[in-house]
Enzyme design. Structure first.
Site, PDB file in Angstrom:
ATOM      1  N   SER A   1       0.186  -1.673   0.074  1.00 48.18           N
ATOM      2  CA  SER A   1       0.181  -0.361  -0.051  1.00 48.18           C
ATOM      3  C   SER A   1       1.204   0.888   0.016  1.00 48.18           C
ATOM      4  O   SER A   1       1.472   1.311  -0.603  1.00 48.18           O
ATOM      5  CB  SER A   1      -0.887   0.033   1.045  1.00 48.18           C
ATOM      6  OG  SER A   1      -1.859   1.090   0.939  1.00 48.18           O
TER       7      SER A   1
ATOM      8  N   HIS B   1      -7.941  -5.671   0.281  1.00 47.12           N
ATOM      9  CA  HIS B   1      -7.177  -4.755   0.727  1.00 47.12           C
ATOM     10  C   HIS B   1      -5.902  -4.949   1.382  1.00 47.12           C
ATOM     11  O   HIS B   1      -4.816  -5.190   1.388  1.00 47.12           O
ATOM     12  CB  HIS B   1      -6.667  -3.060  -0.201  1.00 47.12           C
ATOM     13  CG  HIS B   1      -5.652  -2.710   0.273  1.00 47.12           C
ATOM     14  ND1 HIS B   1      -4.485  -2.361  -1.076  1.00 47.12           N
ATOM     15  CD2 HIS B   1      -5.705  -1.365   1.169  1.00 47.12           C
ATOM     16  CE1 HIS B   1      -3.786  -1.677  -0.121  1.00 47.12           C
ATOM     17  NE2 HIS B   1      -4.027  -0.995   0.933  1.00 47.12           N
TER      18      HIS B   1
ATOM     19  N   ASP C   1      -8.412  -7.313  -4.458  1.00 52.05           N
ATOM     20  CA  ASP C   1      -8.187  -5.687  -4.064  1.00 52.05           C
ATOM     21  C   ASP C   1      -9.742  -4.334  -4.837  1.00 52.05           C
ATOM     22  O   ASP C   1      -9.060  -4.080  -5.977  1.00 52.05           O
ATOM     23  CB  ASP C   1      -7.339  -5.666  -4.083  1.00 52.05           C
ATOM     24  CG  ASP C   1      -5.898  -4.263  -3.124  1.00 52.05           C
ATOM     25  OD1 ASP C   1      -6.954  -3.436  -2.993  1.00 52.05           O
ATOM     26  OD2 ASP C   1      -5.405  -4.168  -2.555  1.00 52.05           O
TER      27      ASP C   1
END
Length: 353
Positions: free
Chosen positions: A136, A319, A290
């Site tokens: 991320s 995610h 995701d």
């Protein structure tokens, strides 16, 4: 054993914007020992609201009996600028005023986070990094570092991240900031300012971190008669309150803006041109479910980073699978290193335990 330390940078830190921070502090954790060849470094870049104690938030991948363990590696994770876990952030004291920064904190970029990592690495005498890894926002940092300092790192692992933050991701972040800004206390310049807004922002964020099937499985009601007090409602409230207890609205505000500004193509002819500057042997891991960082973003990275390998895992948790599916991620990383022996600094990894 882990060591928590703070590095005090003795000079004025210049941000990408040209603004400056005096008395910069960088909190970091280290685990294990740097070997004689100084070639066993694993550097972890953390995500939005995480801290520098990677053993706390990425167990199963980092730990005494995990793939990355302190018996074999010198593991470093630095708390990013703007985060309230020990590094200089909006609640820190501005030396010019003697008061906390709050909303006067200078806006920073992902590249500024990387510049701080480089300062810390230099301070620790780390000239080469065997593995740089992040997911991320952490992946955005790792990627920017691999472009800015390509000769320092040997292997790069990018999980659920991208080359530039998408309009979709920016829209989610802006929605969260709108929620924060509706809380009038956000402008009160107090440590707890914007707490209610932050709770709402976290609730919005969770919808992008998980997904329809996640909630359908984990928050499903057991009775057909219920008309209020739903499990999903309680979950949103609980997660919002949980974040408020450990974070602050000002840090969240500035860090989310840093994510929005992430674009490796800034200053280059194009995004692919920037990605071609990566020299590290690269593994890109996407998560099929995701919603926030769809797999096409990871495939784009693998298509434009020279000789990068792409792999994909499935997860009920969307995610958030990058934090939860550590067994699958361990398998993919182990396979990546153990099947390609051509890289000049490639270590051989075996899962312990």
């Amino acid at each position: 054993m882990s060591t928590s330390t703070t590095f005090n940078y003795p000079r004025t830190f210049r941000l990408e914007s040209g603004k400056r921070i005096k008395n910069l502090e960088i909190a970091y954790h280290s685990y294990g020992t740097l070997n004689a060849g100084k070639d066993n470094v694993v550097w972890v870049c953390h995500a939005l609201t995480a801290n520098s104690d990677v053993f706390e938030w990425w167990p199963g991948l980092f730990g005494e009996n995990d793939l990355f363990n302190p018996k074999d590696y010198f593991i470093v994770c630095a708390n990013v600028i703007g985060s309230p876990y020990g590094s200089t952030n909006p609640l820190s004291i501005d030396s010019a005023t003697g008061q906390p920064y709050y909303l006067s904190f200078p806006q920073f970029s992902v590249r500024d986070l990387v510049a701080a990592h480089k300062l810390l690495a230099d301070h620790l005498g780390i000239r080469r990094i065997a593995v740089t890894i992040g997911g991320s926002l952490g992946g955005q940092q790792a990627l920017e570092w691999a472009i800015a300092d390509p000769d320092r790192m040997d292997n790069l692992i990018l999980v659920a991240t991208n080359a530039l933050h998408s309009p979709w991701g920016i829209a989610f972040n802006e929605s969260q900031r709108l929620a924060i800004s509706t809380d009038r206390t956000f402008y009160s310049n107090t440590p707890n300012g914007g707490a209610k807004g932050l709770k709402a922002a976290r609730s919005i964020a969770l919808l992008s971190y998980r997904g329809y099937h996640t909630y359908g499985t984990t928050q499903q009601e057991m009775s057909n008669e219920k008309q209020d007090d739903f499990r999903a409602s309680s979950y949103q409230n609980y997660q919002g309150e949980k974040l408020v207890k450990r974070f602050n609205a000002y840090s969240y505000w500035f860090l989310s803006k840093a994510m929005d500004g992430h674009n490796v193509g800034r200053g280059y002819q194009s995004v692919p041109d920037a990605l071609r500057g990566v020299k590290a042997k690269t593994l890109v891991i996407g998560i099929s479910t995701d919603l926030l960082f769809p797999v096409e973003e990871q495939k784009f990275l693998a298509d434009h980073i020279t000789d990068a390998k792409y792999t994909e895992i499935s997860s009920l948790y969307g995610h958030d699978g990058f934090l939860i599916e550590t067994k699958r991620i361990t398998e993919e990383i182990s396979h990546f290193f153990n099947t390609d022996k051509k890289h000049r600094h490639e270590p051989t990894y075996q899962q312990v335990g």
